[in-house]
Design an enzyme around this catalytic site. Structure first.
Site, PDB file in Angstrom:
ATOM      1  N   HIS A  72       0.846  -1.206   0.000  1.00 35.20           N
ATOM      2  CA  HIS A  72       0.000   0.000   0.000  1.00 35.20           C
ATOM      3  C   HIS A  72       0.866   1.236   0.000  1.00 35.20           C
ATOM      4  O   HIS A  72       1.779   1.359   0.805  1.00 35.20           O
ATOM      5  CB  HIS A  72      -0.859   0.062   1.270  1.00 35.20           C
ATOM      6  CG  HIS A  72      -1.943  -0.948   1.275  1.00 35.20           C
ATOM      7  ND1 HIS A  72      -3.046  -0.837   0.484  1.00 35.20           N
ATOM      8  CD2 HIS A  72      -2.087  -2.087   1.973  1.00 35.20           C
ATOM      9  CE1 HIS A  72      -3.836  -1.874   0.697  1.00 35.20           C
ATOM     10  NE2 HIS A  72      -3.270  -2.650   1.593  1.00 35.20           N
ATOM     11  N   PRO A 292      -4.420  -0.493  18.750  1.00 35.45           N
ATOM     12  CA  PRO A 292      -4.156  -0.881  17.350  1.00 35.45           C
ATOM     13  C   PRO A 292      -4.279   0.256  16.335  1.00 35.45           C
ATOM     14  O   PRO A 292      -3.955   0.058  15.169  1.00 35.45           O
ATOM     15  CB  PRO A 292      -5.212  -1.959  17.077  1.00 35.45           C
ATOM     16  CG  PRO A 292      -6.291  -1.697  18.064  1.00 35.45           C
ATOM     17  CD  PRO A 292      -5.639  -1.103  19.280  1.00 35.45           C
ATOM     18  N   LYS A 296       0.875  -0.704  15.141  1.00 33.62           N
ATOM     19  CA  LYS A 296       2.276  -0.835  15.542  1.00 33.62           C
ATOM     20  C   LYS A 296       2.622  -2.093  16.341  1.00 33.62           C
ATOM     21  O   LYS A 296       3.810  -2.445  16.447  1.00 33.62           O
ATOM     22  CB  LYS A 296       2.691   0.376  16.393  1.00 33.62           C
ATOM     23  CG  LYS A 296       2.722   1.682  15.649  1.00 33.62           C
ATOM     24  CD  LYS A 296       3.815   1.686  14.602  1.00 33.62           C
ATOM     25  CE  LYS A 296       3.858   2.962  13.799  1.00 33.62           C
ATOM     26  NZ  LYS A 296       4.463   2.802  12.500  1.00 33.62           N
ATOM     27  N   TYR A 383       3.811   6.708  10.549  1.00 33.77           N
ATOM     28  CA  TYR A 383       2.989   5.554  10.175  1.00 33.77           C
ATOM     29  C   TYR A 383       3.844   4.444   9.557  1.00 33.77           C
ATOM     30  O   TYR A 383       3.688   3.273   9.897  1.00 33.77           O
ATOM     31  CB  TYR A 383       1.883   5.984   9.195  1.00 33.77           C
ATOM     32  CG  TYR A 383       0.806   4.940   9.042  1.00 33.77           C
ATOM     33  CD1 TYR A 383      -0.234   4.851   9.955  1.00 33.77           C
ATOM     34  CD2 TYR A 383       0.857   4.011   8.003  1.00 33.77           C
ATOM     35  CE1 TYR A 383      -1.212   3.871   9.837  1.00 33.77           C
ATOM     36  CE2 TYR A 383      -0.117   3.031   7.877  1.00 33.77           C
ATOM     37  CZ  TYR A 383      -1.145   2.972   8.801  1.00 33.77           C
ATOM     38  OH  TYR A 383      -2.102   1.994   8.689  1.00 33.77           O
TER      39      TYR A 383
HETATM   40  C1  PHB Z   1      -6.015  -4.724  10.530  1.00 34.61           C
HETATM   41  O1  PHB Z   1      -6.360  -5.600  11.340  1.00 34.61           O
HETATM   42  O2  PHB Z   1      -6.013  -4.937   9.319  1.00 34.61           O
HETATM   43  C2  PHB Z   1      -5.589  -3.388  11.040  1.00 34.61           C
HETATM   44  C3  PHB Z   1      -5.609  -3.122  12.399  1.00 34.61           C
HETATM   45  C4  PHB Z   1      -5.204  -1.882  12.861  1.00 34.61           C
HETATM   46  C5  PHB Z   1      -4.810  -0.909  11.957  1.00 34.61           C
HETATM   47  C6  PHB Z   1      -4.796  -1.168  10.609  1.00 34.61           C
HETATM   48  C7  PHB Z   1      -5.189  -2.413  10.141  1.00 34.61           C
HETATM   49  O3  PHB Z   1      -4.432   0.326  12.401  1.00 34.61           O
END
Ligand code: PHB
Ligand code: APR
Length: 388
Positions: A72, A292, A296, A383
């Site tokens: 991505h 989440p 990270k 990020y």
């Molecule tokens: C995911 O589970 O795909 C996921 C979780 C937290 C994020 C981004 C993606 O910040």
């Protein structure tokens, strides 16, 4: 039994550490409380920083990751159910990221472990860690009712937030930093095509996130109350809330369908310092937890064991400096991700005491971000993550 490094916990941190040590010619035994199938069945996060992709590749895990992982270049952020911006993180920060589920990483790690005959012991009960303040630590556990002892040089505590390793460090020798957030995330998996780009949404009803696992598997989250149970969230209620919280232009592209998994997780930030107590070294969720929102948690676990494996390799070559510096080295990165995850969480969620003023201030932060390349660059850099 006897080994150089006894690893407590066979999640991503423990199993990757075993592989990295094997590459350095260092012998280890992984002792995991659950069964192999139980660990493989856990649904966890799915975004990898590019440095994590490189560590996994170097550990020999590139075959499936390079085919099934989705690179991505950007993320989207929405607000008010109507506005949306795209942040070109690859252009702004020089690196893309990859969507690849932790469940698949765990499968790859166990398969790579099998290929090199790595020593994994599953269903190990009552793991205890002894004499880590001496040069001859040892661990014990119960396997099929028998007590087993492993003598080792070093113990790696990779047993997650609820593990036993951290409790070995006496309270007088550790400092704990903790923040609990007054909400949780309801996560849903559905066999529907995902949105092409990760989307984080701020809405007065609460946060929402659209993510993916593969072309026909989507992962979504909505902020929920800590008192909620999954039974209170029918599929209809979930899709209604998701589509309300996500900006219209994106909501109109979401394909809904039956959920195949639903779970609720609380959000927490936690760090223990230091990560070393004598010959015990903590890594991954055993040492720190992040909400989440910044994606990270898994990346920090991978960075920790990367540093620890290099430090142990130097230690066995007679240079103690990296191992002595492990805690400080890993914590530098940990706090950077802890701060970013806390910032993203505060920016994107609805807090219980939040007023209309607070809501407008959050939206203004997003509007500023949308109009400022400097602000976007700062977010993008954090990020995609620091270099190792
Ligand atoms: C995911 O589970 O795909 C996921 C979780 C937290 C994020 C981004 C993606 O910040
Ligand atoms: N003895 C042996 N094993 C244990 C014990 C114990 N007392 N307690 C816990 N474990 C095992 C758990 O069963 C689990 O398999 O330790 C493992 C820890 O794995 P994770 O919780 O996955 O933690 P970690 O390997 O640090 O992975 C980092 O990144 O995305 C985040 O939280 C997510 O799991 C993820 C983490």
């Amino acid at each position: 039994m006897k080994t150089q490094v006894a690893i407590v916990g066979g999640g991503p941190a423990g199993s990757l550490l075993a592989l990295l040590l094997h590459q350095q010619g260092i012998d280890s035994i992984v002792v995991e409380r659950q069964s192999r199938n139980y660990v493989l069945g856990r649904i966890r996060a799915g975004v990898l920083e590019w440095t994590s992709v490189e560590v996994l590749r170097d550990a020999g895990l590139s075959d499936r990751l390079d085919i099934e992982g989705h690179v991505h270049n950007s993320i989207k952020m929405g607000w008010r159910g109507e506005s949306v911006m795209s942040i070109d993180v690859a252009r702004l920060a020089g690196k893309p990221m990859m969507s690849y589920g932790q469940t698949m990483i765990q499968e790859d790690l166990y398969a790579a472990g099998d290929a090199v005959d790595a020593n994994f012991i599953f269903e190990a009960d009552e793991v205890q860690i002894h004499d880590v303040r001496t040069d001859a630590p040892w661990i014990t556990f119960k396997s099929s009712g028998e007590t087993v002892r492993i003598d080792c040089d070093v113990v790696a505590g990779c047993d997650g937030f609820h593990g036993v390793s951290r409790t070995v460090i006496p309270d007088s020798a550790k400092t704990e930093y903790e923040k609990s957030y007054p909400f949780g995330w309801l996560g849903v998996l559905s066999e529907t095509p995902p949105l092409p780009t990760l989307l984080y949404a701020n809405h007065e009803n609460g946060f929402a996130l659209c993510s993916q696992r593969n072309e026909m598997l989507s992962r979504y989250y909505v902020q929920c109350s800590l008192e909620d149970t999954v039974e209170q969230w029918s599929d209809d209620r979930f899709w209604d809330e998701l589509l309300t919280r996500v900006p219209n232009s994106e909501a109109s592209q979401i394909v809904t369908g039956p959920s195949i998994e639903k779970s609720i997780a609380p959000l927490r930030s936690y760090v223990v310092e230091p990560l070393q107590w004598g010959r015990l070294f903590l890594a991954g969720d055993a040492a720190h937890i992040v909400p989440p929102t910044g994606a990270k948690g898994l990346n920090l676990a991978i960075a920790d064991v990367h540093y620890l494996s290099l430090a142990l390799a130097a230690h066995y070559q007679g240079d103690p400096k990296l191992l002595e510096a492990y805690s400080a080295t890993a914590l530098r990165r940990v706090w950077s991700s802890v701060r970013f995850s806390w910032y993203m969480t505060a920016l994107m969620h609805r807090f219980p005491e939040q007023t209309e003023f607070d809501q407008r201030a959050q939206e203004e932060d997003l509007i500023y971000l949308a109009g400022s390349t400097a602000a976007q660059t700062s977010l993008a850099e954090q990020y995609v993550g620091l270099d190792l």
